[in-house]
Design a protein around this motif. Structure first.
Motif, PDB file in Angstrom:
ATOM      1  N   CYS A  32      -5.947  29.299 -13.779  1.00 49.27           N
ATOM      2  CA  CYS A  32      -4.700  29.853 -13.245  1.00 49.27           C
ATOM      3  C   CYS A  32      -3.577  29.688 -14.261  1.00 49.27           C
ATOM      4  CB  CYS A  32      -4.355  29.147 -11.931  1.00 49.27           C
ATOM      5  SG  CYS A  32      -2.676  29.450 -11.353  1.00 49.27           S
ATOM      6  N   CYS A  51      -4.200  31.860 -17.430  1.00 50.67           N
ATOM      7  CA  CYS A  51      -3.937  33.290 -17.185  1.00 50.67           C
ATOM      8  C   CYS A  51      -2.439  33.550 -17.066  1.00 50.67           C
ATOM      9  CB  CYS A  51      -4.672  33.761 -15.934  1.00 50.67           C
ATOM     10  SG  CYS A  51      -6.459  33.840 -16.121  1.00 50.67           S
ATOM     11  N   TRP A  52      -1.702  32.618 -16.473  1.00 50.38           N
ATOM     12  CA  TRP A  52      -0.258  32.779 -16.350  1.00 50.38           C
ATOM     13  C   TRP A  52       0.398  32.774 -17.729  1.00 50.38           C
ATOM     14  CZ3 TRP A  52       2.201  34.523 -12.298  1.00 50.38           C
ATOM     15  CH2 TRP A  52       3.599  34.502 -12.303  1.00 50.38           C
ATOM     16  N   THR A  55      -0.344  36.005 -19.394  1.00 48.56           N
ATOM     17  CA  THR A  55       0.545  37.041 -18.855  1.00 48.56           C
ATOM     18  C   THR A  55       1.856  37.061 -19.622  1.00 48.56           C
ATOM     19  OG1 THR A  55      -0.362  36.807 -16.627  1.00 48.56           O
ATOM     20  CG2 THR A  55       1.833  37.769 -16.792  1.00 48.56           C
ATOM     21  N   ARG A  56       2.449  35.896 -19.797  1.00 47.21           N
ATOM     22  CA  ARG A  56       3.751  35.801 -20.471  1.00 47.21           C
ATOM     23  C   ARG A  56       3.662  36.211 -21.939  1.00 47.21           C
ATOM     24  NH1 ARG A  56       5.599  30.138 -19.631  1.00 47.21           N
ATOM     25  NH2 ARG A  56       7.441  30.850 -20.749  1.00 47.21           N
ATOM     26  N   GLY A  98      -0.976  42.637 -19.004  1.00 46.47           N
ATOM     27  CA  GLY A  98      -0.318  41.466 -18.418  1.00 46.47           C
ATOM     28  C   GLY A  98      -0.442  41.400 -16.905  1.00 46.47           C
ATOM     29  N   TYR A  99      -0.351  42.542 -16.242  1.00 45.57           N
ATOM     30  CA  TYR A  99      -0.456  42.561 -14.777  1.00 45.57           C
ATOM     31  C   TYR A  99      -1.838  42.105 -14.307  1.00 45.57           C
ATOM     32  CZ  TYR A  99      -2.642  47.089 -15.655  1.00 45.57           C
ATOM     33  OH  TYR A  99      -3.468  48.085 -16.118  1.00 45.57           O
ATOM     34  N   TRP A 125      -3.731  39.828 -15.877  1.00 50.39           N
ATOM     35  CA  TRP A 125      -3.747  38.370 -16.022  1.00 50.39           C
ATOM     36  C   TRP A 125      -2.912  37.701 -14.936  1.00 50.39           C
ATOM     37  CZ3 TRP A 125      -7.495  36.572 -18.762  1.00 50.39           C
ATOM     38  CH2 TRP A 125      -8.015  37.345 -19.809  1.00 50.39           C
ATOM     39  N   ARG A 126      -1.795  38.307 -14.555  1.00 52.00           N
ATOM     40  CA  ARG A 126      -0.962  37.746 -13.487  1.00 52.00           C
ATOM     41  C   ARG A 126      -1.721  37.746 -12.165  1.00 52.00           C
ATOM     42  NH1 ARG A 126       2.795  41.325 -13.311  1.00 52.00           N
ATOM     43  NH2 ARG A 126       3.915  40.483 -15.085  1.00 52.00           N
ATOM     44  N   THR A 127      -2.400  38.850 -11.873  1.00 52.71           N
ATOM     45  CA  THR A 127      -3.159  38.942 -10.624  1.00 52.71           C
ATOM     46  C   THR A 127      -4.271  37.899 -10.578  1.00 52.71           C
ATOM     47  OG1 THR A 127      -2.682  41.309 -10.496  1.00 52.71           O
ATOM     48  CG2 THR A 127      -4.534  40.492  -9.180  1.00 52.71           C
ATOM     49  N   SER A 183      -4.355  35.102 -12.168  1.00 49.28           N
ATOM     50  CA  SER A 183      -3.722  33.787 -12.053  1.00 49.28           C
ATOM     51  C   SER A 183      -3.418  33.445 -10.588  1.00 49.28           C
ATOM     52  CB  SER A 183      -2.431  33.760 -12.875  1.00 49.28           C
ATOM     53  OG  SER A 183      -1.782  32.530 -12.742  1.00 49.28           O
TER      54      SER A 183
END
Length: 195
Positions: free
Chosen positions: A29, A32-33, A36-37, A50-51, A53-55, A57
């Protein structure tokens, strides 16, 4: 015949393997966060992965909580209540087999859809989507509480329970893909700075 809801929140898997799985979920988690950044910062003016990886996470954070609160057992208990009230509890095995087959087919069909959706994304993103689908499929099948599957995942291979092997493999796949994706972005940033 009625069936009472017989579930209470508690530690779902207090074993070392259970805690390691939770730690892996939380590490994946966080990784992946971070990915994302980094991806969003690198590709701020264009569409990026990025979206995705955010999902992943957020989903892995929820799965980590689920792992130790044993929320899938609450879902199983709810299914048992529905089966009793609907009068088909005696036929539950056929329903469980159908559910497991349905989840397997859904996961098998989802992977190509995800890969098409992320077709312009790097291979690391593809691997993370495959690993995530594997983990979600495992969790859903586990929630079906099919006796033969439960007996299989409780058995051991080289001293490790199959449930640890299956779940940790998918999580590790996502974690490694995330770390690799972030490293790739850093390498690309380094090349741009060096120019």
């Amino acid at each position: 015949m009625a069936h009472d809801f017989n579930w209470e929140p508690g530690i779902g898997d207090p074993t070392i393997g259970g805690w390691i799985t939770v730690i892996l979920y939380l590490l994946a988690c966080a990784s992946c966060w971070k990915t994302t950044r980094v991806v969003a910062r690198q590709y701020w003016n264009e569409r990026s992965d990025g979206y995705i990886w955010r999902t992943i996470s957020v989903v892995f954070f929820l799965l980590g909580i689920n792992k130790q609160l044993d929320l899938q057992s609450a879902m199983t208990e709810l299914g048992r209540m529905v089966a009793f009230s609907g009068g088909w509890y005696e036929q539950r095995r056929a329903m469980q087999v159908d559910f497991i087959i349905g989840v397997a087919v859904m996961c098998a069909a989802t992977v190509p859809v995800f890969l098409f959706w992320a077709r312009r994304s790097p291979i690391q993103t593809w691997l993370a989507l495959v690993g995530s689908t594997f983990v979600l499929g495992y969790v859903l099948i586990r929630a079906a509480s099919f006796h033969h599957f439960d007996r299989f995942i409780s058995s051991h291979f080289l001293g490790f329970k199959w449930n640890w092997i299956l779940e940790m493999t998918g999580i590790a796949m996502v974690l490694l893909a995330s770390e690799s994706r972030r490293a790739k972005v850093f390498r690309q940033m380094g090349r741009r700075v060096a120019r």
